[in-house]
Design a protein around this motif. Sequence first.
Motif, mmCIF file in Angstrom:
data_model
loop_
_atom_site.group_PDB
_atom_site.id
_atom_site.type_symbol
_atom_site.label_atom_id
_atom_site.label_comp_id
_atom_site.label_asym_id
_atom_site.label_seq_id
_atom_site.Cartn_x
_atom_site.Cartn_y
_atom_site.Cartn_z
ATOM 1 N N GLY A 183 59.321 -4.413 -85.243
ATOM 2 C CA GLY A 183 59.445 -3.189 -84.458
ATOM 3 C C GLY A 183 59.197 -1.941 -85.294
ATOM 4 O O GLY A 183 59.448 -1.915 -86.504
ATOM 5 N N CYS A 184 58.695 -0.913 -84.656
ATOM 6 C CA CYS A 184 58.539 0.383 -85.298
ATOM 7 C C CYS A 184 58.612 1.465 -84.227
ATOM 8 O O CYS A 184 58.681 1.166 -83.032
ATOM 9 N N LEU A 185 58.625 2.705 -84.662
ATOM 10 C CA LEU A 185 58.502 3.836 -83.758
ATOM 11 C C LEU A 185 57.081 4.359 -83.846
ATOM 12 O O LEU A 185 56.556 4.563 -84.945
ATOM 13 N N ALA A 186 56.446 4.555 -82.701
ATOM 14 C CA ALA A 186 55.107 5.128 -82.636
ATOM 15 C C ALA A 186 55.215 6.517 -82.027
ATOM 16 O O ALA A 186 55.686 6.671 -80.898
ATOM 17 N N ILE A 187 54.792 7.518 -82.783
ATOM 18 C CA ILE A 187 54.889 8.910 -82.339
ATOM 19 C C ILE A 187 53.483 9.432 -82.094
ATOM 20 O O ILE A 187 52.635 9.419 -82.997
#
Length: 318
Positions: free
Chosen positions: A36-40
Motif C-alpha cells: 500500500g501507498c498514498l498516491a497524491i
Amino acid sequence: MVNAFSFACTACGKCCNSPPAMSLPELFRHRDRFIGCLAIGRVPRRRIGERVRVGRHEAVLDEADIAAFESIADTLLHRAGDTFSIMTQGYDYPSLARCPALADDGRCAIHLNGKPVTCEVVPLDPLVPDTLQHLVLAGRNQSASYLGADCIQEGERADAALMTAEGEIKDANARNALARRRRALEKEREVWGRAVFESLRKDLFDSPAALARIPPGGFLTISIVPALLAVASTSARCRQLCLDYIDSQLALIDRSIKQALLRRRLDDRPVTQELRGFAHAYQRAQTLLGTPLPAMEVESGTPSSLSPIEAYLSGADR
C-alpha cells in the motif's frame, strides 16, 4: 446515438498492468498481496467555456459541467489553492507490468474474493461527471493500455453493454460501481483523508518546491503511514489492526525486494529504494504504535460492537 460507447470485458488482462487504486479496507483485506501507498495527484480546475477534446470528440464545458466538477471536488478531493486527490493505492515494480492479483493464466485471482471496487469501475473515472464519461472512454479507447483489447467500442454493439450515450451512463452495473467507488472515496476523505491532508499541508501542499514533485497528469507516491496513524489514533482495536497490517506489509516488502534483486534490472533500483523507505516508515510507525496508551485496552467483540471506524477498517460496514 450521440457520444455512445459500448464496453465488453474479455478478461484479457491488458488493463491490469499495474496495481489499482484501493480503499484502505481493501488494502487491509489484501495485505499479503498488495503493497500500500498514498498516491497524491493534482486535479486540474475546469473553467466555463473550456474545450475538452479527445480525438474527434469534444465538449465545451458549461455551467452545469463546472458545477458537477465542483461537487466532486467538494466531496472527494482537497483544496489548497489547487485541487488534489489523496488516495490509497497498490504499489509494485512497474517493470513487472502486471497487477499482483493476476494469476498465471492472466485471470484475476481475487475476482470473486474482494476484487477492488476500482476494478469494477473500469473503464470509467469516478472523478469525472457522468455527463462527460464518454470522453474518458474515448481517451482510453486510444491509450496504449487498451490497444488491441477491443473492449471499448464506439457506438451501440449487439455483443457489448452500452456504457454511455447522450450524456448518460446507460449500464446499470456501471452506475452502481461508480456510486460505490465515490461513496468509498467520500468515506476515505472523512475517516483519514482530511487528517492526512492537514498533516502534509505545510511540507507539501503549501510548498511550491514540494508540489513540483507531482508530475503533470501523474502522482506522487509516499508511504501510507500518515493514513494509518490517523485511523490508529481512534481506538485500541484500530491501533491493533494497523499493527497487524504493518507486520504483513514489512514481510511483503521484504519478499518483493528479494525478488527484484534476483531480476537484476537497473530500472528496478529506484522502486527498491522507495520500498526501503516505506519499510523504514513502517518500522517507525510500528515503534510508535507498539507503545500502548494507558487508557487503551484491546477489547474483544462482535462486529455489531465495533465503532464506525473499526467497522470500516475491518470491512464489516460493507
